[in-house]
Write a protein that holds these residues in place. Structure first.
Motif, PDB file in Angstrom:
ATOM      1  N   UNK A  39      17.540   0.845  -7.885  1.00 20.22           N
ATOM      2  CA  UNK A  39      18.097  -0.353  -7.423  1.00 20.22           C
ATOM      3  C   UNK A  39      17.414  -1.425  -7.940  1.00 20.22           C
ATOM      4  N   UNK A  40      18.171  -2.243  -8.873  1.00 19.12           N
ATOM      5  CA  UNK A  40      17.510  -3.440  -9.551  1.00 19.12           C
ATOM      6  C   UNK A  40      16.553  -2.800 -10.720  1.00 19.12           C
ATOM      7  N   UNK A  41      15.675  -3.893 -11.021  1.00 19.64           N
ATOM      8  CA  UNK A  41      14.772  -3.454 -12.058  1.00 19.64           C
ATOM      9  C   UNK A  41      13.612  -2.758 -11.563  1.00 19.64           C
ATOM     10  N   UNK A  42      12.984  -1.974 -12.402  1.00 23.14           N
ATOM     11  CA  UNK A  42      11.711  -1.080 -12.052  1.00 23.14           C
ATOM     12  C   UNK A  42      10.793  -2.221 -11.915  1.00 23.14           C
ATOM     13  N   UNK A  96       0.938  -1.265  -0.172  1.00 22.57           N
ATOM     14  CA  UNK A  96      -0.077   0.042  -0.100  1.00 22.57           C
ATOM     15  C   UNK A  96       0.977   1.402   0.207  1.00 22.57           C
ATOM     16  N   UNK A  97       2.184   1.156  -0.252  1.00 20.70           N
ATOM     17  CA  UNK A  97       3.066   2.287  -0.288  1.00 20.70           C
ATOM     18  C   UNK A  97       2.608   3.228  -1.307  1.00 20.70           C
ATOM     19  N   UNK A  98       2.522   4.480  -0.782  1.00 21.63           N
ATOM     20  CA  UNK A  98       1.949   5.608  -1.782  1.00 21.63           C
ATOM     21  C   UNK A  98       3.361   6.664  -2.150  1.00 21.63           C
ATOM     22  N   UNK A  99       4.351   6.457  -1.590  1.00 18.29           N
ATOM     23  CA  UNK A  99       5.656   7.561  -2.049  1.00 18.29           C
ATOM     24  C   UNK A  99       5.916   7.149  -3.472  1.00 18.29           C
ATOM     25  N   UNK A 100       5.885   8.172  -4.267  1.00 20.69           N
ATOM     26  CA  UNK A 100       5.844   8.159  -5.784  1.00 20.69           C
ATOM     27  C   UNK A 100       7.276   8.409  -6.225  1.00 20.69           C
ATOM     28  N   UNK A 101       7.590   7.971  -7.432  1.00 25.65           N
ATOM     29  CA  UNK A 101       8.745   8.234  -8.018  1.00 25.65           C
ATOM     30  C   UNK A 101       8.404   8.399  -9.601  1.00 25.65           C
ATOM     31  N   UNK A 102       8.449   9.764  -9.902  1.00 23.59           N
ATOM     32  CA  UNK A 102       8.428  10.033 -11.329  1.00 23.59           C
ATOM     33  C   UNK A 102       9.380  10.158 -12.172  1.00 23.59           C
ATOM     34  N   UNK A 134       9.289   3.184  -3.315  1.00 25.16           N
ATOM     35  CA  UNK A 134       8.726   4.137  -4.004  1.00 25.16           C
ATOM     36  C   UNK A 134       7.826   3.498  -5.063  1.00 25.16           C
ATOM     37  N   UNK A 135       6.664   4.143  -5.331  1.00 26.68           N
ATOM     38  CA  UNK A 135       5.901   3.735  -6.487  1.00 26.68           C
ATOM     39  C   UNK A 135       6.244   4.224  -7.749  1.00 26.68           C
ATOM     40  N   UNK A 136       6.620   3.477  -8.772  1.00 28.27           N
ATOM     41  CA  UNK A 136       6.934   3.961 -10.266  1.00 28.27           C
ATOM     42  C   UNK A 136       5.834   3.517 -11.097  1.00 28.27           C
ATOM     43  N   UNK A 137       4.929   2.336 -10.909  1.00 29.73           N
ATOM     44  CA  UNK A 137       3.921   2.051 -11.583  1.00 29.73           C
ATOM     45  C   UNK A 137       2.623   1.986 -11.325  1.00 29.73           C
ATOM     46  N   UNK A 138       1.798   1.247 -11.417  1.00 29.17           N
ATOM     47  CA  UNK A 138       0.543   1.264 -10.794  1.00 29.17           C
ATOM     48  C   UNK A 138       0.159   0.697  -9.450  1.00 29.17           C
ATOM     49  N   UNK A 139      -0.994   0.498  -8.920  1.00 25.40           N
ATOM     50  CA  UNK A 139      -1.174   0.130  -7.664  1.00 25.40           C
ATOM     51  C   UNK A 139      -0.703  -1.577  -7.449  1.00 25.40           C
ATOM     52  N   UNK A 140      -0.545  -1.811  -6.062  1.00 26.38           N
ATOM     53  CA  UNK A 140      -0.139  -3.027  -5.768  1.00 26.38           C
ATOM     54  C   UNK A 140       1.532  -3.417  -5.731  1.00 26.38           C
ATOM     55  N   UNK A 141       1.933  -4.645  -5.383  1.00 24.91           N
ATOM     56  CA  UNK A 141       3.488  -4.847  -5.099  1.00 24.91           C
ATOM     57  C   UNK A 141       4.288  -4.688  -6.156  1.00 24.91           C
ATOM     58  N   UNK A 142       3.648  -4.866  -7.475  1.00 30.32           N
ATOM     59  CA  UNK A 142       4.657  -4.944  -8.606  1.00 30.32           C
ATOM     60  C   UNK A 142       4.726  -3.546  -9.254  1.00 30.32           C
ATOM     61  N   UNK A 143       4.138  -2.304  -8.686  1.00 25.27           N
ATOM     62  CA  UNK A 143       4.333  -1.041  -8.909  1.00 25.27           C
ATOM     63  C   UNK A 143       5.475  -0.376  -8.019  1.00 25.27           C
ATOM     64  N   UNK A 144       6.173  -1.189  -7.243  1.00 29.80           N
ATOM     65  CA  UNK A 144       6.938  -0.567  -6.315  1.00 29.80           C
ATOM     66  C   UNK A 144       8.488  -0.890  -7.012  1.00 29.80           C
TER      67      UNK A 144
END
Ligand SMILES: Cc1cc2nc3c(=O)[nH]c(=O)nc-3n(C[C@H](O)[C@H](O)[C@H](O)COP(=O)(O)OP(=O)(O)OC[C@H]3O[C@@H](n4cnc5c(N)ncnc54)[C@H](O)[C@@H]3O)c2cc1C
Length: 387
Positions: free
Chosen positions: A229-232, A143-149, A177-187
């Motif tokens: 760090x690592x893949x987006x 549920x992390x909301x910190x965003x990385x644009x 931080x969130x680089x994509x959509x919601x959920x775990x794989x957006x982080x």
């Protein structure tokens, strides 16, 4: 029959612990080094623990770095990490805290091949933080909301991380931080310089046991592409691997606290006389000591087993890590509470060893996954026939 080792009898390790087949000669040598370092540095570590929070955190990391202990935190096998945490927690809460935070921050950097940053953490030149949690995202990290644009040159990060160890003093903040959509794989994970423009580190609030802990506020904090760090999209996976690895070491720290409490209790019940006899001669007191020893012994064994499995890449290692953390942190709480009981009022006086341990051990059942989250993970593995 092996002779009792007087150092072990009064030190951070259980009598006979290092003779177990879980440990190698290198681990036995490490335990000797730890015991010798503790004997030598005990008063200087106690003095560092009394310094103002930020100054103390820097001095503690430097002291650990100077002796090379942080190389173990950042690059060592988990059996060695656990021996260190058992010893440092037995010695001083803040010593264990500094050691663990350097290791937690280094793990994702190492996975991403950032050797220079890992070396800075290993030497004690830089203080690390692992910033995952937010006020609205603790147990549920997805549920992390910190965003990385994304920008032309890299990313800008905005959001607020809460309850972060080394907040206020961190030089390298490994941030989820969130680089994509919601959920775990957006982080995704980023290595953010603690002094970068747009990064504000605020110590506090004060916790039950004093530690360098606080919030990290990110306001359009710009970082280059290389900070990723690592893949987006795989930041959550790396964060979970980091916590899986270090979770058993929380159990190790718990055993260090518990052993110190048991030793304080034994010393007290041998001396304190009630109705003309030492407390230690009373049956109910012996029963209490037996319960404490059983809890501590099983905790130490579960930690050793989890670390042994982790270092060999055994499939059940992550679940054993949860099991060790759950059992050891709960057992340590029980042991320390019983030690307070055996000391009576003296055990509750502010800054009595048992009173400090009582406060220091409490957060171990919450951070790096609460006891409830460990039960969920272990129960799921058992139900699936995986343990
Ligand atoms: C001393 C200390 C140091 C810390 N250091 C760091 C750090 O360096 N970096 C970092 O990122 N974080 C750190 N944390 C934060 C820590 O990881 C979180 O506190 C922890 O993950 C729990 O999250 P929460 O506090 O938001 O509690 P919540 O997630 O809100 O949980 C509250 C209660 O609800 C229960 N609960 C939650 N979900 C469920 C469920 N599905 N089923 C049943 N019960 C549930 C929990 O078990 C708990 O009892 C630290 C915390 C402390 C206390």
């Amino acid at each position: 029959m092996t002779r009792l080792d007087p150092v072990a009898a009064e030190g951070p390790f259980a009598i006979g612990q290092l003779a177990l087949p879980f440990y190698s000669d290198a681990h036995r040598a490490l335990a000797d080094d730890l015991a010798a370092w503790i004997a030598r540095e005990r008063s200087s570590i106690a003095a560092i623990a009394e310094l103002p929070r930020a100054e103390g955190a820097r001095a503690m990391v430097r002291a650990l770095g100077d002796h090379g202990w942080l190389e173990i935190a950042t690059e060592g096998d988990m059996q060695s990490v656990c021996l260190c945490r058992q010893a440092f927690a037995w010695l001083e809460d803040l010593c264990d805290f500094a050691f663990a935070l350097q290791g937690l921050a280094a793990f994702p950097l190492r996975q991403a091949g950032r050797g220079a940053l890992v070396a800075d953490l290993a030497s004690g030149r830089a203080l690390g933080a692992l910033a995952l949690t937010e006020r609205g995202a603790g147990s549920d990290l997805a549920a992390v909301t910190t965003r990385a644009e994304r920008t032309g040159e890299g990313f800008t990060l905005s959001g607020e991380k809460a309850w972060i160890g080394h907040a206020g003093v961190a030089d390298i903040v490994v941030t989820l931080a969130r680089t994509g959509g919601g959920g775990a794989f957006g982080l995704s994970l980023f290595a953010v310089p603690g002094a970068a423009p747009g990064v504000t580190q605020s110590p506090g609030p004060e916790m039950i046991a004093p530690r360098a802990l606080g919030s990290i506020h990110l306001q359009d904090a710009a970082v280059p592409e290389a900070a990723l760090l690592g893949a987006e999209g795989l930041g959550f996976v790396t964060a979970v691997q980091t916590i899986d690895a270090f979770r058993m070491s929380v159990g190790a720290a718990a055993t260090g606290f518990a052993r110190a409490a048991l030793q304080a209790a034994v010393s007290h019940v041998r001396q304190r006389r009630v109705e003309g006899r030492a407390l230690a001669e009373r049956q109910l007191v012996k029963a209490a000591l037996a319960d404490m020893a059983v809890a501590l012994n099983t905790a130490e064994l579960s930690v050793a087993q989890a670390a042994w499995e982790w270092d060999r890449g055994v499939a059940t290692a992550a679940t054993r890590s949860s099991l060790a953390k759950l059992h050891a942190s709960e057992a340590a709480h029980q042991v320390i509470d019983m030690a307070v009981q055996l000391l009576g009022a003296a055990g509750l006086a502010v800054n009595a060893p048992t009173e400090r341990l009582y406060r220091q051990v409490r957060s171990l059942r919450i951070y790096e996954g609460t006891s409830e989250m460990q039960r969920l993970a272990i129960g799921q593995a058992v139900a699936a026939g995986q343990l």
